[in-house]
Motif scaffolding. Structure first.
Motif, PDB file in Angstrom:
ATOM      1  N   LYS A 330      42.671  22.032  45.523  1.00  0.00           N
ATOM      2  CA  LYS A 330      44.098  21.776  45.645  1.00  0.00           C
ATOM      3  C   LYS A 330      44.798  21.863  44.291  1.00  0.00           C
ATOM      4  CE  LYS A 330      43.935  18.972  49.842  1.00  0.00           C
ATOM      5  NZ  LYS A 330      44.170  17.629  50.444  1.00  0.00           N
ATOM      6  N   ALA A 331      44.196  21.278  43.268  1.00  0.00           N
ATOM      7  CA  ALA A 331      44.803  21.338  41.939  1.00  0.00           C
ATOM      8  C   ALA A 331      44.811  22.767  41.408  1.00  0.00           C
ATOM      9  CB  ALA A 331      44.051  20.416  40.982  1.00  0.00           C
ATOM     10  N   SER A 332      43.727  23.501  41.626  1.00  0.00           N
ATOM     11  CA  SER A 332      43.651  24.882  41.145  1.00  0.00           C
ATOM     12  C   SER A 332      44.678  25.758  41.840  1.00  0.00           C
ATOM     13  CB  SER A 332      42.240  25.441  41.380  1.00  0.00           C
ATOM     14  OG  SER A 332      41.281  24.740  40.613  1.00  0.00           O
ATOM     15  N   LYS A 333      44.825  25.585  43.137  1.00  0.00           N
ATOM     16  CA  LYS A 333      45.798  26.379  43.892  1.00  0.00           C
ATOM     17  C   LYS A 333      47.220  26.051  43.458  1.00  0.00           C
ATOM     18  CE  LYS A 333      47.169  27.584  48.602  1.00  0.00           C
ATOM     19  NZ  LYS A 333      46.898  27.355  50.050  1.00  0.00           N
ATOM     20  N   ARG A 334      47.497  24.772  43.278  1.00  0.00           N
ATOM     21  CA  ARG A 334      48.844  24.367  42.867  1.00  0.00           C
ATOM     22  C   ARG A 334      49.217  24.956  41.511  1.00  0.00           C
ATOM     23  NH1 ARG A 334      49.976  20.097  39.673  1.00  0.00           N
ATOM     24  NH2 ARG A 334      47.945  19.134  40.084  1.00  0.00           N
ATOM     25  N   LEU A 335      48.248  24.988  40.590  1.00  0.00           N
ATOM     26  CA  LEU A 335      48.530  25.473  39.240  1.00  0.00           C
ATOM     27  C   LEU A 335      48.476  26.996  39.135  1.00  0.00           C
ATOM     28  CD1 LEU A 335      46.445  22.782  37.354  1.00  0.00           C
ATOM     29  CD2 LEU A 335      48.923  23.026  37.258  1.00  0.00           C
ATOM     30  N   GLY A 336      47.660  27.633  39.967  1.00  0.00           N
ATOM     31  CA  GLY A 336      47.563  29.091  39.925  1.00  0.00           C
ATOM     32  C   GLY A 336      46.253  29.628  39.387  1.00  0.00           C
ATOM     33  N   PHE A 337      45.233  28.783  39.250  1.00  0.00           N
ATOM     34  CA  PHE A 337      43.949  29.241  38.741  1.00  0.00           C
ATOM     35  C   PHE A 337      43.262  30.194  39.723  1.00  0.00           C
ATOM     36  CE2 PHE A 337      44.048  25.401  35.986  1.00  0.00           C
ATOM     37  CZ  PHE A 337      43.658  25.992  34.795  1.00  0.00           C
ATOM     38  N   ASN A 338      42.435  31.079  39.143  1.00  0.00           N
ATOM     39  CA  ASN A 338      41.505  31.942  39.882  1.00  0.00           C
ATOM     40  C   ASN A 338      42.209  32.906  40.846  1.00  0.00           C
ATOM     41  OD1 ASN A 338      39.381  30.558  38.613  1.00  0.00           O
ATOM     42  ND2 ASN A 338      39.313  29.027  40.232  1.00  0.00           N
ATOM     43  N   ARG A 339      43.445  33.226  40.571  1.00  0.00           N
ATOM     44  CA  ARG A 339      44.139  34.211  41.421  1.00  0.00           C
ATOM     45  C   ARG A 339      43.662  35.621  41.124  1.00  0.00           C
ATOM     46  NH1 ARG A 339      50.378  31.836  41.344  1.00  0.00           N
ATOM     47  NH2 ARG A 339      49.944  30.016  42.672  1.00  0.00           N
ATOM     48  N   GLU A 340      43.250  35.852  39.894  1.00  0.00           N
ATOM     49  CA  GLU A 340      42.714  37.159  39.515  1.00  0.00           C
ATOM     50  C   GLU A 340      41.367  36.962  38.842  1.00  0.00           C
ATOM     51  OE1 GLU A 340      45.351  39.414  37.140  1.00  0.00           O
ATOM     52  OE2 GLU A 340      47.019  39.332  38.574  1.00  0.00           O
ATOM     53  N   ARG A 341      40.401  37.702  39.270  1.00  0.00           N
ATOM     54  CA  ARG A 341      39.060  37.622  38.708  1.00  0.00           C
ATOM     55  C   ARG A 341      39.006  38.336  37.363  1.00  0.00           C
ATOM     56  NH1 ARG A 341      33.795  36.790  40.478  1.00  0.00           N
ATOM     57  NH2 ARG A 341      32.195  38.055  39.442  1.00  0.00           N
ATOM     58  N   ILE A 342      38.323  37.741  36.390  1.00  0.00           N
ATOM     59  CA  ILE A 342      38.132  38.400  35.095  1.00  0.00           C
ATOM     60  C   ILE A 342      37.081  39.486  35.264  1.00  0.00           C
ATOM     61  CG2 ILE A 342      37.362  38.113  32.703  1.00  0.00           C
ATOM     62  CD1 ILE A 342      38.375  35.251  32.806  1.00  0.00           C
ATOM     63  N   GLU A 343      37.504  40.721  35.189  1.00  0.00           N
ATOM     64  CA  GLU A 343      36.603  41.856  35.371  1.00  0.00           C
ATOM     65  C   GLU A 343      36.286  42.487  34.016  1.00  0.00           C
ATOM     66  OE1 GLU A 343      35.090  42.775  37.996  1.00  0.00           O
ATOM     67  OE2 GLU A 343      36.162  41.791  39.647  1.00  0.00           O
ATOM     68  N   LEU A 344      35.017  42.559  33.689  1.00  0.00           N
ATOM     69  CA  LEU A 344      34.587  43.219  32.463  1.00  0.00           C
ATOM     70  C   LEU A 344      33.990  44.582  32.802  1.00  0.00           C
ATOM     71  CD1 LEU A 344      33.032  40.171  30.568  1.00  0.00           C
ATOM     72  CD2 LEU A 344      35.355  41.067  30.451  1.00  0.00           C
ATOM     73  N   ASP A 345      34.076  45.510  31.851  1.00  0.00           N
ATOM     74  CA  ASP A 345      33.752  46.918  32.108  1.00  0.00           C
ATOM     75  C   ASP A 345      32.350  47.257  31.615  1.00  0.00           C
ATOM     76  OD1 ASP A 345      33.728  49.591  32.571  1.00  0.00           O
ATOM     77  OD2 ASP A 345      35.414  50.087  31.254  1.00  0.00           O
ATOM     78  N   LEU A 346      31.419  47.445  32.550  1.00  0.00           N
ATOM     79  CA  LEU A 346      30.041  47.795  32.208  1.00  0.00           C
ATOM     80  C   LEU A 346      29.873  49.273  31.877  1.00  0.00           C
ATOM     81  CD1 LEU A 346      28.331  45.753  35.040  1.00  0.00           C
ATOM     82  CD2 LEU A 346      28.102  45.271  32.605  1.00  0.00           C
ATOM     83  N   SER A 347      30.829  50.093  32.269  1.00  0.00           N
ATOM     84  CA  SER A 347      30.674  51.540  32.117  1.00  0.00           C
ATOM     85  C   SER A 347      30.733  51.999  30.664  1.00  0.00           C
ATOM     86  CB  SER A 347      31.750  52.265  32.928  1.00  0.00           C
ATOM     87  OG  SER A 347      33.047  52.032  32.375  1.00  0.00           O
ATOM     88  N   GLN A 348      31.229  51.157  29.761  1.00  0.00           N
ATOM     89  CA  GLN A 348      31.381  51.569  28.363  1.00  0.00           C
ATOM     90  C   GLN A 348      30.087  51.451  27.552  1.00  0.00           C
ATOM     91  OE1 GLN A 348      34.985  50.082  26.347  1.00  0.00           O
ATOM     92  NE2 GLN A 348      35.626  49.183  28.304  1.00  0.00           N
ATOM     93  N   PHE A 349      29.054  50.855  28.109  1.00  0.00           N
ATOM     94  CA  PHE A 349      27.820  50.596  27.354  1.00  0.00           C
ATOM     95  C   PHE A 349      27.198  51.890  26.848  1.00  0.00           C
ATOM     96  CE2 PHE A 349      23.096  50.176  27.612  1.00  0.00           C
ATOM     97  CZ  PHE A 349      22.942  49.433  26.451  1.00  0.00           C
TER      98      PHE A 349
END
Length: 361
Positions: A330-349
């Motif tokens: 409830k607190a996370s939803k109210r504040l706006g947390f986790n709406r977008e996943r942090i995506e890191l790019d493995l293809s650059q390795f």
């Protein structure tokens, strides 16, 4: 649990003042009260232990994770033991494999893997290596105080920058700010993310719970510094401890204001020797509510100190666990947390070459 007398001054600056015998010890000796006050005298006159650092040559760098409840596949730990001294640390039992106490030894007898950068470079150069997210410091904090001089974590980040390999860090230390010159450019290329653990905003509680970690307000400043530099940052509320770290909503609000946009929590885990250490800590710092706290932990663990079931070990089970989950969601939803996943790019390795340099092509 040891019944040895532990005065508060002896535990100051440490998570515990006892060298609890590890689970592989064959002979266990406990101090005995002979009625002449010898236990109290010995404790009062004991010199607080100093931190000792020894070095080892690691044979491998990457630990592979097959646990379904952990978000990363690989991890690298430059240190064994952790001077932060968090009494609840689930990694304490790993010192048992070194024939050292998960108690005081875990936070005072540290082992640094001096060749960890070279070993990781060799691992990344193998033809069989498949790039996946690497978490640096999953077992012990990679920015604990000895990192200031040894700089092993910085060496790992430099290597991963050179080979363009994504990484994530979880820390309680403001020391991560030192490496912003590496992390900010990597973050801009979707190669780095940082999570800062804030269990409570109550400095008095944090001082007892995590005696050598950064103060809560300092961790918030670290979150803000990282966010302003463009590094994706999240906040970890692990672990949640009933009736001890009970300001979950306030932590989330403060972290959001500081720039965190993702958040997660776990409930306290008490595997192996962590359980007696934590119970001793409760009796020392919170004797009037120790029974109440343990009752709630047992409620979340099926009546036991700990349940290692992958389905429940991180969040627990039962009514109390559900209430904690609802509070967080409830607190996370109210504040706006986790709406977008942090995506890191493995293809650059780009695998490192034989000379130890990253490929240009």
């Amino acid at each position: 649990m040891s019944e040895a007398y532990i005065p508060l001054h002896a535990i100051k600056g440490r998570g515990t003042a006892t060298r609890l015998a590890h689970r592989f010890t064959k002979d266990v000796r406990d101090a005995w009260d002979d009625g002449w006050g010898t236990l109290e005298d010995a404790a009062l006159n004991e010199i607080p232990p100093q931190t000792e650092v020894t070095f080892e040559d690691a044979r491998s760098a990457i630990a592979r994770n097959d646990s379904p409840d952990i978000y990363f596949d690989y991890s690298v730990n430059p240190y064994r033991g952790c001077e932060h001294g968090c009494v609840y640390c689930y990694a304490r039992p790993t010192h048992s494999y070194l024939n050292l106490s998960p108690g005081l030894d875990f936070e005072t007898r540290l082992i640094a893997k001096r060749n960890i950068v070279e070993v990781l470079r060799a691992d990344l150069a193998k033809r069989s290596y498949v790039p996946k997210l690497i978490n640096i410091g999953s077992a012990t904090d990679c920015y604990q105080p000895i990192e200031r001089e040894l700089r092993l974590t910085r060496g790992l980040i430099e290597l991963m920058r050179d080979v363009r390999h994504p990484l994530a860090l979880v820390t309680k230390s403001s020391g991560v700010e030192r490496d912003l010159d590496l992390l900010a450019p990597m973050a801009a290329d979707k190669l780095a993310a940082v999570y800062v653990t804030i269990t409570t905003l109550d400095a008095a509680v944090a001082r007892k719970l995590e005696p050598r970690a950064a103060a809560p307000h300092r961790r918030l400043r670290t979150l803000r510094t990282l966010a302003e530099a463009g590094v994706p940052v999240g906040v970890s509320l692990a672990p949640h401890i009933p009736f001890v770290t009970d300001d979950m909503e306030q932590v989330l609000e403060a972290a959001w204001e500081a720039g965190a946009r993702s958040a997660f929590y776990h409930v306290i885990r008490l595997p192996w020797e962590v359980a007696p250490l934590f119970k001793q800590w409760l009796e020392l710092h919170y004797p009037q509510r120790a029974g109440r706290i343990m009752a709630r932990i047992h409620e979340m663990r099926g009546g036991k100190d700990y349940d290692a079931n992958f389905a429940t070990r991180m969040k627990g089970s039962g009514l109390w666990s559900d209430l904690v989950r609802q509070r967080f969601e409830k607190a996370s939803k109210r504040l706006g947390f986790n709406r977008e996943r942090i995506e890191l790019d493995l293809s650059q390795f780009r695998p490192p070459g034989a000379s130890g340099q990253g490929s240009l092509f």
